[in-house]
Structures are given as C-alpha cells and as structure tokens.
Design a protein around this motif. Structure first.
Motif, mmCIF file in Angstrom:
data_model
loop_
_atom_site.group_PDB
_atom_site.id
_atom_site.type_symbol
_atom_site.label_atom_id
_atom_site.label_comp_id
_atom_site.label_asym_id
_atom_site.label_seq_id
_atom_site.Cartn_x
_atom_site.Cartn_y
_atom_site.Cartn_z
ATOM 1 N N LYS A 54 66.912 -18.916 -32.231
ATOM 2 C CA LYS A 54 65.263 -20.084 -32.657
ATOM 3 C C LYS A 54 64.584 -19.560 -34.065
ATOM 4 C CE LYS A 54 66.883 -22.506 -28.320
ATOM 5 N NZ LYS A 54 65.927 -22.961 -27.410
ATOM 6 N N ALA A 55 64.327 -20.088 -34.945
ATOM 7 C CA ALA A 55 63.444 -19.809 -35.374
ATOM 8 C C ALA A 55 62.476 -20.975 -35.574
ATOM 9 C CB ALA A 55 63.981 -19.126 -36.604
ATOM 10 N N TYR A 56 61.047 -20.276 -34.842
ATOM 11 C CA TYR A 56 60.163 -21.714 -35.251
ATOM 12 C C TYR A 56 59.386 -21.569 -36.396
ATOM 13 C CZ TYR A 56 61.521 -23.556 -30.846
ATOM 14 O OH TYR A 56 62.274 -23.896 -29.395
ATOM 15 N N ASN A 57 58.490 -22.823 -37.096
ATOM 16 C CA ASN A 57 57.113 -21.881 -37.553
ATOM 17 C C ASN A 57 56.105 -23.102 -37.080
ATOM 18 O OD1 ASN A 57 56.929 -24.870 -38.130
ATOM 19 N ND2 ASN A 57 57.528 -25.087 -40.135
ATOM 20 N N SER A 58 55.996 -23.065 -35.708
ATOM 21 C CA SER A 58 54.841 -23.032 -34.973
ATOM 22 C C SER A 58 54.774 -22.888 -33.302
ATOM 23 C CB SER A 58 55.287 -24.258 -34.995
ATOM 24 O OG SER A 58 54.289 -25.358 -33.304
ATOM 25 N N TYR A 59 53.839 -21.467 -33.147
ATOM 26 C CA TYR A 59 53.844 -21.088 -32.044
ATOM 27 C C TYR A 59 53.620 -22.271 -31.579
ATOM 28 C CZ TYR A 59 52.431 -17.147 -35.341
ATOM 29 O OH TYR A 59 51.753 -16.741 -36.206
ATOM 30 N N LEU A 60 53.311 -23.770 -31.519
ATOM 31 C CA LEU A 60 53.131 -24.052 -30.296
ATOM 32 C C LEU A 60 54.575 -24.136 -29.817
ATOM 33 C CD1 LEU A 60 52.111 -26.638 -27.527
ATOM 34 C CD2 LEU A 60 51.639 -27.591 -29.752
#
Length: 323
Positions: A54-60
């Motif tokens: 998985k790759a997110y653009n949000s730390y939350l």
C-alpha cells in the motif's frame, strides 16, 4: 513456535527510510505493508521499489490502517512529535528516527502518549544496536582495558550550503548538532553517563543553523571531547583511551565499521563482518519487544532518550541556538 510476522508502515520516505526499508527486507518474520508520503507519486515509487502493498499520500490513512503493527517515522525532526503521537493514538507501535524530537518537552509528550495509549515507543538510534558498538560498550563496562580515561568523538563532513535542504533548514532542526552532533554526544552518554559540566562553542550559517559545534563534557575523573561539523571532513571516529589500552571505532563510527584495539603496543583490527546497511539490528530488537508485549526498550530506554535530549538542550542553551 512460529514468530508473529510484524507488519510495518513507514512515514516519510527520504534517504534514511530507503535504507531502513532495504534492511527490513532482510529481517525474518517482518514485512513492509504500507508507506506514506505527502506526495502520492513518491509513495507509489517507494512502494514499488521496496515491495510495499500500500502507498498513501496521507499519514493519517497509514496510521488508521488496521494491517499495520508498527510504524517507522523518518520525517524531518520538527515533525517527529506530531507523527509519533498520531500513530500512538491509533495504537501503532512507533520506532521514531533520532533525534526523538526537537526538545525535552516534545519528548515528554511523546512518552506520555505512549503510556496513555499503552503502546510501544522507541527512539531509533541505530548505533546502540550495532554489534561493534555493543562490543565497545561491554569492553568499557567490564573494564577490559582498565578504566576509561578519555573519549574523543567527532562527526563531520563538508557539504555546500543549501537553504532548501532539510540538513540546513533551522526550522526543521537542521544544522550540525541535532543531525550529527547527537552521535558523539550519544557515545559520551552511553559510556560515561551524564556529564558534571558541559563546555561548548559553535559557528553558524547565515540562516542561524549551527555549522559546527565543539563540546567538552567534564566528569570527575575523565572528559569527553566531542565535535560535529557540516563544513569540514573529519575522521568521524570514536577513540576510547583506557588505562591499559585504546579502543578506536574506525571511520563512520556510528554505522557498521571496524574496531581497532591497541594494547601493549600491538594493534588488532576487529571486523564484525556486516552484511547489511545496519538498520536491521534495531528492527529485530523492536520486533522482539513488540512480540513480547513490551511498551519500552530495555536498551534504548525512555530515561536514556530523556537524558539525550536534555543534554542536547543544554548544549543549545550554551551556544545560543534556538529553534
């Protein structure tokens, strides 16, 4: 009995995160499952390179991911507290890159959040877990070569000033002290403990970040002479002079390297045959803490992290460095 697979997330995807991810792949029963950057493109590229699902653009979003057991935080220093507490509040174990935070108050808030949420938190000062450093610590503790009389430790390299680089940005904790001066200070605290008196002087870049720092830690029977600099290439060694010999951690003492022992006029070089970058050792320790339901490391303790940041704060006061 099969060990539980620890599923990792990484927040902040710069150079250190790349090294951590590369070594994580060598650790048994550990898996990188999620990464997060402020840029989706960066997150996708990192995930592809290091096989993260998985790759997110949000730390939350990463903090909320139910699959993640532990998070490695590698954002700039000034964000450590915010990102560590975010993950702790979402019940994720946190391994936070050094320096733990910008000052004592922030470190105390992080530790309070760890205790409040009953979740493991540890400062990622990787040197503490490296076999060559363990050898040196044991030799000094056991007085293998007699009492420690003097420590000399430096960390320096010359880098062209770039105000856009994290390394030089004062507002994110850039400068020599927090970034690399922490290692010579760590060498002193881990072998000699808290100093009685600190002397320090510094030079500064035009933006106010410290370009170099010279420190002397005075103890009852010994002293530590320490240096960090971003304007000069130094040996980057740690030399422990004892009553019956000298232990020298050779260049780049803070990372996997060799140790030279000088005794009775004879030199012996000890090679620890490292096969990795070196981040796997702290990861293995952390994974074992998590598997055994520990909330604090027995090596990189909260007390040690507090003493380390208190010492950094004291040096900053002496040299007149404020963030």
């Amino acid at each position: 009995m099969e060990k539980k697979v620890i599923k990792w997330g990484i927040i902040g995807l710069g150079n250190i995160a790349q090294k951590f991810a590369a070594d994580l792949a060598t650790v048994e029963n550990a898996e990188l499952v999620a990464v997060a950057s402020r840029s989706q493109e960066n997150a996708n590229e990192f995930a592809s390179t290091y096989n993260s699902k998985k790759a997110y653009n949000s730390y939350l979003d990463l903090a909320k991911d139910a699959e993640v057991d532990a998070v490695y935080i590698a954002t700039p220093h000034s964000f450590h507290k915010e990102h560590a507490i975010l993950c702790l509040q979402h019940k994720k174990a946190v391994l936070c890159e050094k320096p733990f935070a910008m000052n004592l108050q922030e470190v105390e808030e992080m530790i309070a959040a760890s205790k409040e949420n009953n979740v493991l938190l540890m400062e990622a000062l990787w040197t503490y877990f490296l076999p060559h450093y363990t050898y040196v610590l044991e030799s000094i503790k056991n007085e293998k070569f007699g009492k420690l009389l003097k420590l000399e430790a430096d960390f320096g390299f010359s880098r062209a000033f770039d105000n856009d680089s994290r390394l030089f940005k004062k507002e994110v904790g850039g400068g020599s002290l927090l970034d690399i001066g922490i290692y010579p200070i760590f060498a002193a605290l881990s072998t000699l403990g808290k100093p009685d008196v600190i002397e320090a002087g510094a030079t500064f870049f035009d933006n106010g970040a410290d370009s170099s720092c010279n420190m002397t830690f005075n103890y009852t029977d010994t002293k530590a002479v320490l240096k960090s600099t971003l304007v000069e290439d130094t040996a980057t060694e740690a030399i422990f002079t004892c009553e019956r010999g000298v232990i020298k951690i050779n260049t780049m003492f803070h990372m996997p390297t060799t140790v030279t022992v000088i005794e009775n006029g004879k030199e012996e070089i000890i090679d620890f045959n490292y096969k990795t970058i070196g981040y796997n050792f702290e990861t293995i320790h952390f994974n074992n803490l998590l598997r055994t339901n520990q909330k604090e490391s027995d090596l990189m303790t909260f007390d040690f992290s507090i003493n380390l940041i208190k010492t950094l704060d004291k040096v900053r006061v002496i040299i007149g460095l404020e963030y």
